[in-house]
Design a protein around this motif. Structure first.
Motif: not given
Length: 219
Positions: A34-38, A40-49, A149-150
């Motif tokens: 699948i692949g993944f690398k963070c 560091r965008c912070g989108e997963c912590c914010r409601a906008g995403s 990051g996926v």
């Protein structure tokens, strides 16, 4: 509605048995594909995403309290109510990490670093991946949430560490649910709340259930 706690716990014990048999190496191979690398965008912590709800278990809450000297109210709040009892008390299952009125996590900083990084909950440690039993499957599948990051390269060592975390998270989630349900005895009859967003908390007493028992909160 009558909820059969014994049947639910029995089903969860079967799932624990399945989860314990998961192969770290097999999961790691899937993760590499699948692949993944963070980023560091912070989108997963914010409601906008999208939905950034982070469920917290009692031991996770206590770790943050002990490490940062915070009060429980500074760390978390009740999750959305699941049912209302005959006395008009709203009942919630588990706690969620505090968020600003904007919906953004209270612990994400301007540079997208996390104030709780070393103590971050299971959900944050394993994002964007999680394990779920789908369509009556004999073993859980690796599920992937939306994340930029996926699809990026991941080496075997990183994949093994993530696979170990995913297995640990699933076992922790099932164990927590079993203990919550065992503490729920006496509340088998309830009226589900289907539109809890319009209910609000004001004026209600709230009972939060988790593996440590039940906590009452009065507005």
């Amino acid at each position: 509605m009558r909820f059969n706690i014994l049947d639910a716990v029995s089903d969860l014990n079967v799932k624990i048995s399945m989860a314990e048999k998961l192969s770290i190496n097999e999961m790691a191979k899937q993760l590499v594909s699948i692949g993944f690398k963070c980023m560091r965008c912070g989108e997963c912590c914010r409601a906008g995403s999208g939905d950034n709800t982070v469920i917290l278990f009692p031991d996770e809450i206590q770790l943050v309290i002990d490490t940062h000297g915070m009060t429980p109210d500074e760390v978390c709040e009740p999750s959305l109510p699941r049912f209302i009892d005959g006395k008009g008390i709203l009942h919630c299952f588990e706690w969620v990490l505090n968020r600003h009125s904007s919906g953004d996590c209270k612990f994400i900083q301007h540079d997208n670093t996390c104030m709780l990084y070393q103590q971050r909950p299971w959900i944050c440690r394993t994002y964007p991946f999680f394990l779920a039993f789908t369509n009556g499957a004999a073993k859980p599948d690796i599920m992937v949430s939306e994340c930029r990051g996926v699809g990026r390269p991941m080496n075997e060592g990183e994949a093994i560490k993530l696979a170990e975390l995913l297995k640990g998270r699933l076992l922790a989630e099932i164990t927590e649910e079993i203990r919550l349900l065992e503490n729920l005895k006496g509340f088998e009859d309830w009226e589900p709340i289907r539109d809890y967003s319009s209910q609000g908390y004001q004026g209600y007493t709230i009972a939060v259930h988790d593996s440590s028992g039940m906590t009452y909160i009065t507005d």
